[in-house]
Design a protein around this motif. Structure first.
Motif, PDB file in Angstrom:
ATOM      1  N   ASP A  86      10.485  -4.998  -6.563  1.00  0.00           N
ATOM      2  CA  ASP A  86       9.395  -4.679  -7.198  1.00  0.00           C
ATOM      3  C   ASP A  86      10.665  -4.353  -9.082  1.00  0.00           C
ATOM      4  O   ASP A  86       9.766  -3.468  -9.626  1.00  0.00           O
ATOM      5  CB  ASP A  86       9.369  -3.069  -6.977  1.00  0.00           C
ATOM      6  N   HIS A 144      12.793  -2.836  -9.694  1.00  0.00           N
ATOM      7  CA  HIS A 144      14.042  -1.291  -9.778  1.00  0.00           C
ATOM      8  C   HIS A 144      15.462  -1.568  -9.952  1.00  0.00           C
ATOM      9  O   HIS A 144      15.418  -2.857  -8.991  1.00  0.00           O
ATOM     10  CB  HIS A 144      13.301   0.048  -9.033  1.00  0.00           C
ATOM     11  N   LYS A 198      -0.497  -0.831  -8.333  1.00  0.00           N
ATOM     12  CA  LYS A 198       0.254   0.181  -9.124  1.00  0.00           C
ATOM     13  C   LYS A 198       0.861   0.933  -7.741  1.00  0.00           C
ATOM     14  O   LYS A 198       1.933   1.374  -8.484  1.00  0.00           O
ATOM     15  CB  LYS A 198      -0.928   1.743  -9.493  1.00  0.00           C
ATOM     16  N   SER A 199       0.295   0.607  -6.776  1.00  0.00           N
ATOM     17  CA  SER A 199       1.017   1.905  -5.569  1.00  0.00           C
ATOM     18  C   SER A 199       2.136   0.299  -5.510  1.00  0.00           C
ATOM     19  O   SER A 199       3.213   1.052  -5.002  1.00  0.00           O
ATOM     20  CB  SER A 199       0.317   1.325  -4.368  1.00  0.00           C
ATOM     21  N   ILE A 200       2.244  -0.790  -5.064  1.00  0.00           N
ATOM     22  CA  ILE A 200       3.390  -0.832  -5.241  1.00  0.00           C
ATOM     23  C   ILE A 200       4.199  -2.040  -6.035  1.00  0.00           C
ATOM     24  O   ILE A 200       5.021  -2.280  -5.773  1.00  0.00           O
ATOM     25  CB  ILE A 200       3.788  -2.586  -4.325  1.00  0.00           C
ATOM     26  N   ARG A 201       3.984  -0.979  -7.275  1.00  0.00           N
ATOM     27  CA  ARG A 201       5.014  -1.420  -8.550  1.00  0.00           C
ATOM     28  C   ARG A 201       5.174  -2.625  -9.363  1.00  0.00           C
ATOM     29  O   ARG A 201       6.404  -3.046  -8.879  1.00  0.00           O
ATOM     30  CB  ARG A 201       6.129  -0.451  -8.584  1.00  0.00           C
ATOM     31  N   LYS A 202       4.053  -3.533  -8.811  1.00  0.00           N
ATOM     32  CA  LYS A 202       4.469  -4.907  -9.321  1.00  0.00           C
ATOM     33  C   LYS A 202       2.715  -4.951 -10.358  1.00  0.00           C
ATOM     34  O   LYS A 202       2.693  -4.595 -10.481  1.00  0.00           O
ATOM     35  CB  LYS A 202       3.842  -5.682  -7.682  1.00  0.00           C
ATOM     36  N   ARG A 203       3.654  -6.366 -11.101  1.00  0.00           N
ATOM     37  CA  ARG A 203       2.858  -7.198 -11.855  1.00  0.00           C
ATOM     38  C   ARG A 203       1.736  -7.370 -11.393  1.00  0.00           C
ATOM     39  O   ARG A 203       2.901  -8.288  -9.924  1.00  0.00           O
ATOM     40  CB  ARG A 203       3.324  -7.978 -13.034  1.00  0.00           C
ATOM     41  N   THR A 242      -4.623  -0.715  -0.109  1.00  0.00           N
ATOM     42  CA  THR A 242      -2.881  -0.848  -0.344  1.00  0.00           C
ATOM     43  C   THR A 242      -2.566  -0.395   0.991  1.00  0.00           C
ATOM     44  O   THR A 242      -2.246  -0.235   1.869  1.00  0.00           O
ATOM     45  CB  THR A 242      -2.519   0.643  -0.730  1.00  0.00           C
TER      46      THR A 242
END
Lengths: 322, 350
Positions: free
Chosen positions: A239, A241, B68-73, B297
């Motif tokens: 991710d 981070h 958004k939920s997996i925080r990826k592009r 998700t």
């Protein structure tokens, strides 16, 4: 051991040639050696006791400190750079040059010293050329490790080594004088053997002074860290981070653990011959991604072709950067 | 020595993995069943209803929430059918542009025109994948008479409009010997060349016996690896080769034991079909749910994907393979051949 055997079983006939030897003066060599053996045992005991006090700071070492314990300064520099890039303090451009973002909030003294080497855009070679800054980095790293009780105190080690050298020199002078005064016959090897022990101690003191010696706590910590890394249960870098576990893995296993991953671009940028610990894990060396951080997962694409395009299967989409 | 062996063993079974997939998470999105060709190796059967634009926009919204939920592009690979036949293509491209998704269109290239290419360029799409299957004769045998010339013209038009063309070849024993020839024929107009192994699903079920043997796969990989794709026609002078088949990891052999790479199922991509059915990969037709009923998700947490993610669960040759976390084999081919998506990749030459 030879001297002890000689003292118990007598001296061979061929050695009973001079009045000095017949007078028993040769026992001075045996005595000197025994004194040195006793002193060596005492010093080993004393040296092990140095800095064995309870550490002032019980916190764990940060990744670059672990790297320092594992493989020394240059590896620590590489790991620290990797950590700072991951945390966003340094950025890598497409030409693989490093630039500090200007933010130094939250950095410790050693990290600040290293950031100073990349304040202006710099290649990894340029960073390793700044010896004064790197010495400052090393000094601060060692100080921190000493406070944490992971390496032996440098000042105490210095003082110990100086004492050792003084005694060795005194011993060598005394033995040489005795040899001249008593006119021992040359070529018997006794004199040489007697001088050898203090001479070795003299040389060892210099080596010891230049080597960072891990405390028992430090050794135990490194073993613990190696086991811990094998048990980390997650995927790092998925991710984008910061993941300290990855920095620790690089510290212990070397830059090879970044080969073929999304960090391979960073790895290429901070690789410096003699700087990075290559580790025992093998790994990809060829296929360097054109975009830093965009990743690639194959190895041998550098055969004079286009450099390849990898990074895992992308369904029916064939591949290629976006 | 013993300690080194032990440590190596620990790494092989280590659970710490380092991400090796390309940055953006891909959505392979089939927006239409409509197609002007009837290729014999197609993994689709083409019997689902055409989606409405509102359904398609719902998919996009769902994908936004998921990323958004997996925080990826993310990035989108639009496929079909033939996506250029969909009346909704440019609406989707406009919406994708607003969301800043890099988009590529997977096409057969035969319906391309100058106007369409210009329009495409304006829409922000920078990559089109065009399928080529060999020489004109072989290509036409697989995709239909006259299709090779049209596809090549399509690639030429796209190239002139500064849209990168990736050539994709699906290899079976019908065409694998034509790999080098295909590359030579297409290099003036393409930026990348890729090939993928035939997965006998859909219409291609009849081609199960045409799958390559392990020896053929290995020799194909070797041939591709040795090829120099230098061409003077391209602006940057070179055509890039893609090494995305998981088996490339086995081909290169010695690898970083912490690398997580190869098959991206359950990690870096997902497929949504025209009716909203979600698949781990379009060539692995195991339904994970429907995007119109369930959030992506939630679907992403499905048990099937959990199983596919854990490569220690693989069976056969893949189970004991040291490279299972770097490669994983092609789960779609394993499923097509055995009906078990955890079974070994039958074409692995390792």
């Amino acid at each position: 051991m030879l001297l002890l055997i000689l003292s118990f079983h007598g001296v061979p006939d061929r050695m009973l040639l001079t009045p000095v030897q017949n007078s028993g003066a040769h026992n001075i060599f045996i005595l000197t050696s025994l004194i040195w053996i006793f002193l060596a045992a005492y010093w080993i005991f004393k040296y092990r006791k140095i800095s064995s006090d309870y550490p002032a700071d019980k916190s764990q070492p940060v990744p670059y400190e672990a790297a320092y314990m594992k493989k020394g300064r240059n590896h620590a520099v590489t790991v620290c750079l990797f950590d700072l890039i991951q945390r966003g303090y340094i950025v890598v451009d497409e030409a693989k040059d490093l630039t500090a973002t200007g933010n130094t909030e939250g950095l410790d003294r050693a990290e600040n010293a290293l950031i100073d080497t990349v304040r202006v855009k710099s290649s990894i070679g340029g960073i390793f050329a700044q010896r004064d800054e790197l010495n400052r980095f090393e000094y601060d790293t060692l100080r921190s490790l000493t406070v944490k009780g992971l390496v032996k105190d440098l000042k105490e080690t210095d003082s110990f080594c100086k004492t050792l050298r003084k005694l060795a020199v005194s011993s060598i002078i005394a033995l040489t004088a005795a040899n001249l005064y008593l006119e021992f016959p040359a070529g018997e090897g006794m004199m040489l053997f007697s001088l050898l022990v203090p001479a070795i101690a003299f040389i060892s003191s210099y080596v010891m002074q230049r080597t960072t010696v891990k405390t028992n706590r430090g050794k135990a910590y490194l073993t613990h860290l190696e086991n811990k890394i094998a048990d980390f249960n997650h995927v790092s870098g998925s991710d984008g981070h910061y993941d300290p576990a990855l920095s620790y893995a690089v510290a212990v296993l070397g830059m090879a653990v970044l080969a073929g991953t999304i960090f391979s671009g960073i790895s290429d940028a901070i690789y410096y011959p003699g700087g990075a610990l290559q580790g025992s894990s093998g790994g990809c060396s060829g296929c360097s991604s054109s975009d830093i951080g965009s990743g690639s997962s194959c190895s041998g694409c550098s055969s004079g072709d286009s450099g390849g395009d990898s990074g895992g299967c992308s369904g029916c989409g064939g591949g290629g950067g976006d | 020595m013993q300690r080194l062996w032990w440590w190596r063993w620990r790494l092989d079974y280590s659970v710490l993995k380092v991400w090796g997939f390309d940055g953006p998470f891909y959505l392979q999105w089939h927006i239409t069943e409509d197609c002007n060709l009837n290729c014999i190796h197609c993994y689709r059967e083409g019997n689902a209803a055409e989606p409405e634009i509102s359904d398609l926009m719902d998919v996009l919204k769902n994908f936004n929430r998921f990323l958004k939920s997996i925080r990826k592009r993310g990035r989108i690979q639009i496929s079909g059918g033939e996506p250029f036949l969909s009346e909704h293509l440019f609406s989707i491209l406009a919406e994708a542009k607003r969301s800043a998704y890099p988009v590529r269109v997977l096409s057969n290239g035969t319906v391309m025109s100058k106007d369409l290419a210009k329009h495409l360029n304006e829409s922000g799409c920078r990559i089109v994948q065009v399928s080529f299957e060999g020489s004109e004769e072989t290509h036409d045998k697989i995709r239909g008479v006259g299709s090779f010339k049209k596809a090549l013209d399509g690639a030429k038009i796209l190239n002139e409009e500064n849209i990168s063309v990736t050539a994709m070849m699906t290899v079976s024993d019908i065409n694998y010997k034509a790999l080098t020839e295909t590359i030579k024929l297409t290099t003036p107009y393409i930026r990348r060349f890729a090939f993928s192994r035939l997965v006998p699903w859909g219409r291609a079920l009849t081609l199960t016996d045409s799958m390559l043997t392990t020896k053929q796969v290995k020799s194909l990989f070797r041939e591709f690896y040795k090829l120099n794709l230098h061409t003077e026609n391209q602006k940057d002078g070179e055509v890039s080769k893609t090494y995305r088949d998981p088996l490339w990891q086995c081909f290169f052999g010695k690898l970083n034991p912490l690398l997580l790479g190869g098959c991206s199922i359950g990690y870096n991509g997902i497929c949504v079909d025209t009716d909203g059915t979600v698949y781990p990969c379009r060539r692995l037709p195991v339904s994970l749910g429907n995007v119109h009923d369930t959030d992506l998700t939630e679907i992403w947490k499905s048990e099937i994907l959990q199983e596919l993610r854990n490569r220690d669960l693989l069976k056969g040759k893949c189970r004991g393979c040291k490279l299972r976390w770097q490669c994983g084999g092609c789960r779609a081919i394993a499923y097509a051949k055995t009906g078990d998506y955890l079974s070994e990749d039958p074409q692995c030459f390792n």
